[in-house]
Structure formats: C-alpha cells, structure tokens
Design an enzyme around this catalytic site. Structure first.
Site, PDB file in Angstrom:
ATOM      1  N   ASP A 197      -7.882  -4.609  -0.693  1.00 36.19           N
ATOM      2  CA  ASP A 197      -8.388  -5.049  -1.989  1.00 36.19           C
ATOM      3  C   ASP A 197      -8.212  -6.553  -2.196  1.00 36.19           C
ATOM      4  O   ASP A 197      -8.913  -7.152  -3.019  1.00 36.19           O
ATOM      5  CB  ASP A 197      -7.651  -4.312  -3.120  1.00 36.19           C
ATOM      6  CG  ASP A 197      -7.861  -2.814  -3.051  1.00 36.19           C
ATOM      7  OD1 ASP A 197      -9.023  -2.391  -2.989  1.00 36.19           O
ATOM      8  OD2 ASP A 197      -6.861  -2.074  -3.040  1.00 36.19           O
TER       9      ASP A 197
ATOM     10  N   HIS B  32       0.854  -1.194   0.000  1.00 32.09           N
ATOM     11  CA  HIS B  32       0.000   0.000   0.000  1.00 32.09           C
ATOM     12  C   HIS B  32       0.884   1.236   0.000  1.00 32.09           C
ATOM     13  O   HIS B  32       1.957   1.239   0.601  1.00 32.09           O
ATOM     14  CB  HIS B  32      -0.921   0.004   1.225  1.00 32.09           C
ATOM     15  CG  HIS B  32      -2.062   0.972   1.121  1.00 32.09           C
ATOM     16  ND1 HIS B  32      -1.924   2.302   1.452  1.00 32.09           N
ATOM     17  CD2 HIS B  32      -3.348   0.801   0.712  1.00 32.09           C
ATOM     18  CE1 HIS B  32      -3.089   2.912   1.260  1.00 32.09           C
ATOM     19  NE2 HIS B  32      -3.958   2.043   0.810  1.00 32.09           N
TER      20      HIS B  32
END
Length: 430
Positions: free
Chosen positions: A365, A308
C-alpha cells in the site's frame, strides 16, 4: 504426505484426544480441531483467526517470515515481469498458465461480457452526488444478483465459469461508472478492442467531447498493480466472500460482501491512508519529527503503509511496486514531492532500530497510492482499483469452495461473556 501426530490432554478426565494433522504442499501443518468441542466440551479460542486455518486451498501460498508470495506455485515477481494480468487471472482461476489459444479464448470471453445492462446503469442515478465510489461498487455489484439469476447454479461447472467471466469483465465497467457518477461526467461504454487495463482507463478518463488515447505506460503500470493485488490467501475480504458464499447465496451477493469488507481502512483502504499521511507530513523537513511521534506511544500518530499482518519480512510486492513507482513517475514526467517524502520515510524506517525491531517494512500500500495518483486516479478510487484486481481472487476462492463436496456453512463459535441466566420481572417490579 506423512505428518506428525498431536494430542490434546483433557485435564478434567486425563483422557487424550488425537488431533489429526492436515499437511499441505508448503508451510506449517494444520491441526484438525473440529472434534474438540464434541470430545472435551471446550472451544478453541483464536481472536482474529490468526492461528486458525478455515479451509484448504490450492490458490495462493504466503510465507510471511521469508517474504514469499506464490500464485499457484509461481512467485508473484515472475508473474508481474513476464505475464499480463489476464494471464494471471487465468492461472488463478484454472491452476495453470494459459497456452496461446487458451489465453485468446479467455480474453475473448472477458471482452464480450464487459457491458452492463442499461437498467443497471440507471441504478447510479439513485446515489447521492458525493457518494463514495466504494459505496456504489458495493451496491451495484450486489444488484447484479437481480439481473443474473439464471446461471447461478453453484453445482454446475459451466454456470460457475460464466459467473467468473462475467464478474471479472464487468467490475472495471462498474468501477469506472462509479468514478463518472462521482465527478458528474457521462458514462463511457467499454471499448472491446482495448486490453483489460486500457479499457478501464478509457472508461474512466475519456469524454464524448474529444478523443482519448490511453498511455501504454499507464496501462502497463495498472496491469502490474492488478497482478500484485489479484489474490492474497485468506484475507478479510476473501474470507468474507467464502463465509457469505458458504450459505449458498447468489455469488454476486458474495462478491458484494467482499467489496464491503475491502473498504475498511485496515484492509483495502490502507493506500488512501498513506496519501493522507503524506499530506499531513507536508514536507521532507517534517519527516523526522513525524517519525519521532510515531515512536511515542502516547502521541496517537500511526505510520501507514508499513508492516503487515502476515509478512514479518519485506512484503515481496513492495519491492516490485517500488521499482514500478520510479519508472512511472520518470516515464510520465511526474514531479511528485510525495515520492521524496516516501523515500525519506522508508530510509528512516529501514535504518532506525525501533522500526527494524518491529519489522515495520514498507508494504504494497505504501507505493501503490503514489502510482495511482501519478496515473491521475483520485484517492477515493484507490480502493475500487484494488477491488477490480482482487475480484479475480474472490471469484477463484468462491469456485474452489463451492466445488468442494465437503463444503459446510461457516459457523464460528464464541466465548459468552454476558449475564448468566436470569428471570424476567414484571415491569412494576424492575
């Protein structure tokens, strides 16, 4: 709050420029560089704005190193466990968790705004049969500005509240209509006796030919996913909403700009990319070979759903969503081989020194796409689901920005790398 002082040395003149430190409740201080160009004649340079604070905000706090995500001071894990999505929406908008009557009033207001104008429904007829739902979402939300221009006085708190409630209420209806358009099914009107997430599922999956009963397990899973996606500080789409909104544009147009930014595969489209990756791997026996290719920088193979931009530790949302993923698949009796693939990918990533050194941990995700798939939501609707949830954050940030008397239009600068000044020659001499 006392903060350390900083200064910038101008090497050309030997003068020092004091940089005021802007301290917050949590996290590092920000240096006010607003006068650097005026005083020194140079710009600060920060591609992607990874070290630049664009605003002060009281909504969301992230500590990427520690894996912390707070909405208005509350850890997201606690909110996902104890609160409904509408409670979290109220919190993000108003700064405090609602009391009983406050939640009832908020819920009632959202329910009465769920329908969209019949003329707006007809906008969907103009889209091609295979238009991506995010394209429809961007266009139709933008068109709301043509229907609601009477209560968009950005300086009126009541107008801001009406806009917020309308936008949060109508975005599920618009998303469901985009789904129906894509699959050639008749639109279903909202059922205001249903809760927020059940209503969305009903509008997506019900048909006029037979009754449809929402599975409460599916509605609860969606509620948790929406809570985890409700806000995430100054990400690309939120910053886009703020930048567009800083011009004083109609707020529905600003939200449409955020939806367009969210569509990108590096942002809201990442969970689609995870499912595509799992399809390409195909079988558990292929996982190790795939991961070897990921480690080969010349292969061009990317590992989706890991790492991320902000979190340098485990994404706190991923822990919650991983547990929820198991619960949903078990409760709905879904035997999904993609989960086995996902587990093997995670196992390798968490044990292999290559991935550990780069802190490539699973992010939100990675598992959300598997849950959406288990709920019967197709891949091209993953990002619209994200948009429904993130609308709360976008609206809250827009309100926070336009409520600030010191609000200024956003205007980044650049380092120009083009040709120096030159003279135009007549065409015959070029």
């Amino acid at each position: 709050m006392s903060t350390p002082s900083y200064s910038l040395l101008n090497n050309a003149t030997g003068e020092k420029l004091d940089l005021p430190a802007i301290g917050g409740t949590l996290g590092p201080v920000g240096l006010d560089v607003g006068k650097v160009y005026d005083k020194t004649g140079v710009f600060t340079y920060d591609p992607g704005f990874s070290s630049t604070c664009s605003t002060k905000s009281a909504i969301t706090y992230i500590d990427g190193d520690q894996g912390i995500l707070l909405y208005r001071g509350y850890p997201v894990a606690q909110l996902a466990e104890h609160c409904s999505f509408l409670e979290v929406a109220y919190l993000i908008l108003n700064g405090e968790l609602p009391k009983g009557q406050e939640l009832q009033n908020f819920d009632s207001s959202i329910r009465k705004h769920t329908m969209i104008n019949e003329n707006l429904n007809r906008f969907f007829e103009g889209f091609n049969y295979d238009a991506h739902p995010m394209a429809m979402l961007t266009g139709v939300v933008g068109s709301l500005s043509a229907f609601y221009h009477d209560t968009t006085n950005n300086k009126d708190p009541r107008h801001r509240e009406i806009f917020a409630h309308r936008m949060i209420a109508k975005i599920p209806t618009i998303a469901a209509a985009a789904y129906k358009k894509y699959y050639g099914q008749p639109f279903m009107y909202p059922q205001n006796h249903l809760d927020y997430c059940s209503n969305l599922l009903h509008m997506m999956f019900a048909v006029p030919a037979e009754p449809y009963h929402v599975n409460p397990i599916a509605a609860k899973a969606l509620d948790i996913l929406f809570t985890l996606h409700a806000d995430h500080e100054q990400n690309a789409s939120t910053s886009t909403v703020r930048m567009a909104g800083s011009t004083g544009t109609n707020p529905y147009a600003a939200i449409a700009a955020g939806i367009a930014a969210l569509w990108g595969p590096s942002h809201g489209g990442a969970n689609e990319a995870v499912l595509t990756m799992l399809d390409e791997i195909g079988d558990v026996k292929n996982v190790q070979g795939f991961m070897d290719k990921v480690k080969d920088k010349n292969s061009g193979v990317r590992l989706m759903g890991f790492g991320h931009r902000v979190y340098k530790n485990f994404d706190p949302r991923a822990t919650i969503i991983r547990e929820q993923c198991h619960k949903v698949l078990q409760a709905l009796k879904v035997d999904d081989p993609k989960l086995e693939l996902a587990m093997k990918l995670e196992e390798i990533a968490l044990s292999d020194d290559y991935f550990k050194a780069r802190k490539l941990y699973p992010n939100v995700d990675f598992y959300s796409g598997i849950i959406y798939k288990a709920l019967g939501i197709p891949v091209n609707m993953f990002t619209p689901m994200f948009a429904v949830a993130r609308t709360v954050g976008w609206v809250a940030h827009w309100i926070e920005m336009v409520s600030d008397p010191a609000m200024r239009i956003a205007r980044p600068r650049q380092v120009y790398t083009g040709a120096a000044e030159r003279t135009v020659s007549p065409i015959a001499q070029r």
